[in-house]
Design an enzyme around this catalytic site. Sequence first.
Site: not given
Length: 268
Positions: A166, A153
């Site tokens: 995350y 990401s």
Amino acid sequence: MADRPLRGQKALVTGANSGIGEGVALALGAAGADVVVNYVSNPEAAGAVVDTIKAGGGDALALRADVSKEGEVRAMFQEMFTAWGTIDILVNNAGLQRDAPFPDMTLEQWNTVLGVNLTGMFLCTREAAREMIRRGIRTEVSRAAGKILCISSVHERIPWAGHVNYAASKGGVKLFMQTLAQELAPHRIRVNSIAPGAIQTPINRAAWETPEALNALLKLIPYGRIGLPEDIGKAAVWLASDDSDYIHGQTIFVDGGMTLYPAFAHGG
Ligand code: BGC
């Protein structure tokens, strides 16, 4: 690029029944790979991905496993090897968010995200690497003994308040990938990451489903559009193919420029 650059190769994509995983599974299938469509819930959606790949002339198989559970991962790979004999391409895609302000974050939220996003990559990659090392190069399909792709990401680079579990998991993916690239290179196993920006999928629905939210999101994307799963699918096909045979240990950001500090376009 050759017409079906992944012809004859056996791929497994985790979390492949929706979002980016679905886009990657469909793209690998269209590029000639046989694809295991891993899922953990919603078997109907996994079946639809399988049907689409088969309709395009490829083979596909839906296999259920929670990637954070060692026994389930091992059983899934055994099933794949029983059906198809081996694995050439692993795409570690399965990932989730459990967002919370830091002081309120529960241990369960932390463990769930680290378990799927990072431990899941460890468990799946270990099974794939063992088989790739055992088998070696299949010269008839690829110059490499295997290709491992990690879907990371932009948040392996961009800190993200309210999402510390995350962001920590994706920061972990960065050095997981680089370390494995260093360690597995002598076996001719290529390891790389794709770092998507904002891709229109269920995980970030709140960020694009109203015009106001989408407008705010677009301020973070210099290229001026939200990404689509096929943007990631195309990058994955290239990174899994011999066209990228000398790319190793890299993170390719597919983010419309999200990592370019867009706030500085008119400031600083
Ligand atoms: C997250 C999305 C987010 C995007 C950009 C992704 O990794 O899962 O929710 O929209 O990063 O911030």
